[in-house]
Design an enzyme around this catalytic site. Structure first.
Site, PDB file in Angstrom:
ATOM      1  N   VAL A 463       0.838  -1.204   0.000  1.00  0.00           N
ATOM      2  CA  VAL A 463       0.000   0.000   0.000  1.00  0.00           C
ATOM      3  C   VAL A 463       0.873   1.254   0.000  1.00  0.00           C
ATOM      4  O   VAL A 463       0.620   2.207  -0.748  1.00  0.00           O
ATOM      5  CB  VAL A 463      -0.944   0.002   1.219  1.00  0.00           C
ATOM      6  CG1 VAL A 463      -1.622   1.364   1.381  1.00  0.00           C
ATOM      7  CG2 VAL A 463      -1.994  -1.091   1.087  1.00  0.00           C
ATOM      8  N   TRP A 466       2.736   1.549  -3.333  1.00  0.00           N
ATOM      9  CA  TRP A 466       1.769   1.873  -4.386  1.00  0.00           C
ATOM     10  C   TRP A 466       1.382   3.352  -4.339  1.00  0.00           C
ATOM     11  O   TRP A 466       1.216   3.980  -5.383  1.00  0.00           O
ATOM     12  CB  TRP A 466       0.531   0.989  -4.214  1.00  0.00           C
ATOM     13  CG  TRP A 466      -0.543   1.260  -5.222  1.00  0.00           C
ATOM     14  CD1 TRP A 466      -0.612   0.795  -6.513  1.00  0.00           C
ATOM     15  CD2 TRP A 466      -1.708   2.071  -5.029  1.00  0.00           C
ATOM     16  NE1 TRP A 466      -1.752   1.252  -7.127  1.00  0.00           N
ATOM     17  CE2 TRP A 466      -2.441   2.041  -6.234  1.00  0.00           C
ATOM     18  CE3 TRP A 466      -2.223   2.801  -3.958  1.00  0.00           C
ATOM     19  CZ2 TRP A 466      -3.652   2.721  -6.395  1.00  0.00           C
ATOM     20  CZ3 TRP A 466      -3.416   3.477  -4.125  1.00  0.00           C
ATOM     21  CH2 TRP A 466      -4.117   3.433  -5.329  1.00  0.00           C
ATOM     22  N   HIS A 467       1.282   3.918  -3.133  1.00  0.00           N
ATOM     23  CA  HIS A 467       0.926   5.328  -3.021  1.00  0.00           C
ATOM     24  C   HIS A 467       2.050   6.218  -3.536  1.00  0.00           C
ATOM     25  O   HIS A 467       1.796   7.190  -4.246  1.00  0.00           O
ATOM     26  CB  HIS A 467       0.615   5.694  -1.562  1.00  0.00           C
ATOM     27  CG  HIS A 467      -0.801   5.420  -1.168  1.00  0.00           C
ATOM     28  ND1 HIS A 467      -1.205   4.219  -0.640  1.00  0.00           N
ATOM     29  CD2 HIS A 467      -1.921   6.181  -1.244  1.00  0.00           C
ATOM     30  CE1 HIS A 467      -2.508   4.263  -0.401  1.00  0.00           C
ATOM     31  NE2 HIS A 467      -2.964   5.428  -0.747  1.00  0.00           N
ATOM     32  N   ASP A 468       3.269   5.913  -3.153  1.00  0.00           N
ATOM     33  CA  ASP A 468       4.408   6.738  -3.582  1.00  0.00           C
ATOM     34  C   ASP A 468       5.706   6.045  -3.179  1.00  0.00           C
ATOM     35  O   ASP A 468       5.767   5.386  -2.134  1.00  0.00           O
ATOM     36  CB  ASP A 468       4.350   8.124  -2.934  1.00  0.00           C
ATOM     37  CG  ASP A 468       5.135   9.168  -3.723  1.00  0.00           C
ATOM     38  OD1 ASP A 468       5.820   8.776  -4.695  1.00  0.00           O
ATOM     39  OD2 ASP A 468       5.055  10.355  -3.378  1.00  0.00           O
TER      40      ASP A 468
END
Length: 580
Positions: A463, A466-468
């Site tokens: 997570v 995936w966000h940054d």
């Protein structure tokens, strides 16, 4: 029906998503009802006191956030340059959040696109006699992809092609599975470091870059769809090549050719391919022939959900698109009420941005001299604005999708402030992404079994990445897992005492600790950063005023937790248990 009943219905879970209805199975519904307290507590002396606390504390919270961030605060000159002219009562507006500013400034363009797409669907499909909805999605989606990203769509196409080739042409399912994940994750790092590397081809390097030149901003959502297509396809192959083919003369029935009778007999089983619920649609018995490049690109570029989701799996999308539309998309009253709730959230957001400049305060770290209560409210309303800036685009795009005949999951089913459990919070926040994570990562790793903590660590690491690609967010992901552990341990120890009268109060104490930990983790990750979070903690525990605030705030959180418990009890008395 009274005005209060209409009000409560308008804000109920059921108006958001039919997936949140009570179970159709009467036995399951009764089991949920039996778990709830049979009598409502709202009219008891205890809960009248709680509602009285709400009546005093909630307005005080709003007032404190406003005084800590508006023009009357001594720190105002430090962040005033980030404000712009607003439209409410002659006030300035805090439009300094880049992500929401892009959406807010382009709302007229987005509504124009919704209207254009809806009209073209209804005109072009019968005019050109398009046999399948996905064919229209393919054509419109490819055009939209070029319009929004221009020649940069060539960069996206490289990733789409490699992913498709891995899924379709790597013969070993295990190798294809690992290659899909390896390539998918590697694209996040590739895009982060090489998104602007020139190709040496003039038309690509200097051509039309589309409405949004930063093509990688929306790519993360695209990656989830890429992975979903491959993983759904590979799952079908593992299930014996999916020997299911359409019955002649019927598009909604599939004959199971693997269920052979004796020689000369017809197959024993005919599967009815209608009225699958949301769980069944995840494994809809699609023929392998449906996993083709046209449906792949139609799904990837499906315009209403392309920019930000909500996420819908390939199997679910194709079932709803080409086989059977779900009943919810035909209920236009529900869709209209959903649109009204969207508008309500937009106006709440506008009020916050015009009267609380907490985003600008956070960006400039302009909290010098503020009390712990003020700093905590700057952080809390920052989190509320983050919640709203995600909720509003998601609800607009889901509304668009509902108008178009596809029903994806609702992403936000709880107000951000209506959470007391870290475990349950992640089931309600970005719910479609949570469902995607559970289906493709958490369950394949073993779910909540023996290695629950390790599996959660893998999930939140994904997570965060995936966000940054940023160490701060990776640390946030690990911090979330760390904060999950006390709740998991406490549930394991005290769950057996659930029938005792004092269990609700003990749970309230645990909820207070959970809320503090969730706030600290998210303030660190998304709002105040390290400096602001450390400043808040120092004020809370190193000063007399801070300690006094911490005790009073904890008491208020205890009251809030009891109200949240009763809200869920009321839902369960109707047979609704969304487990969050």
């Amino acid at each position: 029906m009274s005005y209060l009943s209409h009000f409560l219905e308008f804000f109920s879970l059921e108006t958001l998503d039919v997936r949140l209805f009570p179970p159709a199975d009467a036995a399951r519904k009764q089991n949920i009802i039996k778990k709830a307290s049979p009598v409502s507590r709202w009219k008891t002396t205890e809960f009248k006191f709680y509602l009285g606390v709400f009546a005093v504390v909630v307005p005080l919270m709003w007032y404190t956030a406003m005084t800590a961030s508006n023009e009357h605060n001594p720190n105002y000159p430090r962040f005033a340059h980030l404000l712009s002219d607003g439209w409410m009562f002659g006030r300035k507006v805090d439009n300094s959040d880049q992500q929401y500013r892009f959406f807010r400034n382009n709302i007229p363009l987005l509504f124009g696109l919704v209207i254009l797409h809806s009209i073209l669907r209804r005109v072009v499909t019968p005019l050109l006699r398009i046999p399948k909805r996905s064919y229209f999605d393919f054509g419109f989606g490819v055009i939209f992809l070029f319009a929004i990203h221009g020649v940069n769509s060539f960069r996206i196409s490289i990733h789409l092609t490699v992913n498709y080739l891995i899924g379709k042409y790597v013969k070993s399912p295990k190798v294809a599975l690992w290659a899909t994940w390896a390539y998918g994750l590697s694209t996040l790092f590739i895009n982060h470091h090489f998104r602007t590397v020139p190709f040496g081809i003039d038309i690509i390097d200097h051509g039309f870059k589309g409405i949004v030149e930063r093509w990688d901003v929306f790519y993360n959502i695209t990656l989830l769809r890429m992975l979903s297509f491959n993983l759904d396809f590979l799952e079908k192959k593992r299930e014996g090549e999916n020997l299911l083919k359409p019955v002649t003369g019927g598009s909604h029935e599939l004959k199971d050719l693997s269920a052979k009778g004796q020689k000369g007999e017809k197959p024993k089983e005919v599967l009815k391919f209608v009225d699958l619920d949301d769980r069944q649609r995840l494994k809809a018995p699609l023929p392998l022939s449906e996993y083709n490049v046209v449906n792949y690109l139609a799904y990837i570029t499906y315009t209403p959900l392309f920019i930000a989701g909500p996420i819908i799996t390939f199997n679910d999308y194709l079932y709803q698109s080409n086989y059977q539309q779900v009943s919810s998309v035909k209920d236009y009253r529900r869709t209209f009420i959903y649109f009204l709730r969207f508008l309500f959230c937009v106006f709440v957001m506008e009020f916050l941005l015009h009267f609380m400049y907490v985003v600008a305060v956070s960006k400039t770290k302009a909290w010098h001299g503020d009390t712990p209560f003020q700093i905590s409210m700057i952080g809390l309303f920052n989190l509320n604005i983050i919640w709203l800036k995600l909720l509003i685009p998601w609800r607009l795009f889901r509304f668009w999708s509902l108008l178009d005949g596809i029903d994806p999951p609702e992403n936000m089913i709880r107000c951000m402030d209506n959470n007391y459990s870290a475990l349950q919070f992640w089931r309600a926040w970005h719910r479609s992404y949570n469902k995607w994570i559970i289906r493709y990562i958490y369950v394949p790793l073993g779910g909540g079994g023996k290695y629950r903590i390790v599996n959660s660590l893998f999930v939140f690491s994904f997570v965060a990445i995936w966000h940054d690609i940023e160490l701060r967010l990776l640390m946030w992901g690990w911090l979330v897992v760390l904060f999950l552990m006390p709740e998991i341990i406490a549930i394991a120890i005290f769950k057996r005492f659930e029938g005792n009268w004092w269990y609700r109060y003990l749970s309230g104490i645990g909820a207070v600790g959970n809320i503090w930990m969730m706030m600290i983790a998210n303030l660190f990750g998304f709002c105040l950063g390290q400096d602001g979070t450390v400043a808040l903690l120092k004020e809370m525990f190193n000063t007399y005023n801070g300690i006094q605030f911490t005790i009073l705030a904890s008491g208020c959180l205890f009251v809030a937790s009891q109200v949240m418990f009763e809200l869920r009890e009321a839902e369960m008395r109707k047979g609704i248990n969304v487990k969050c």
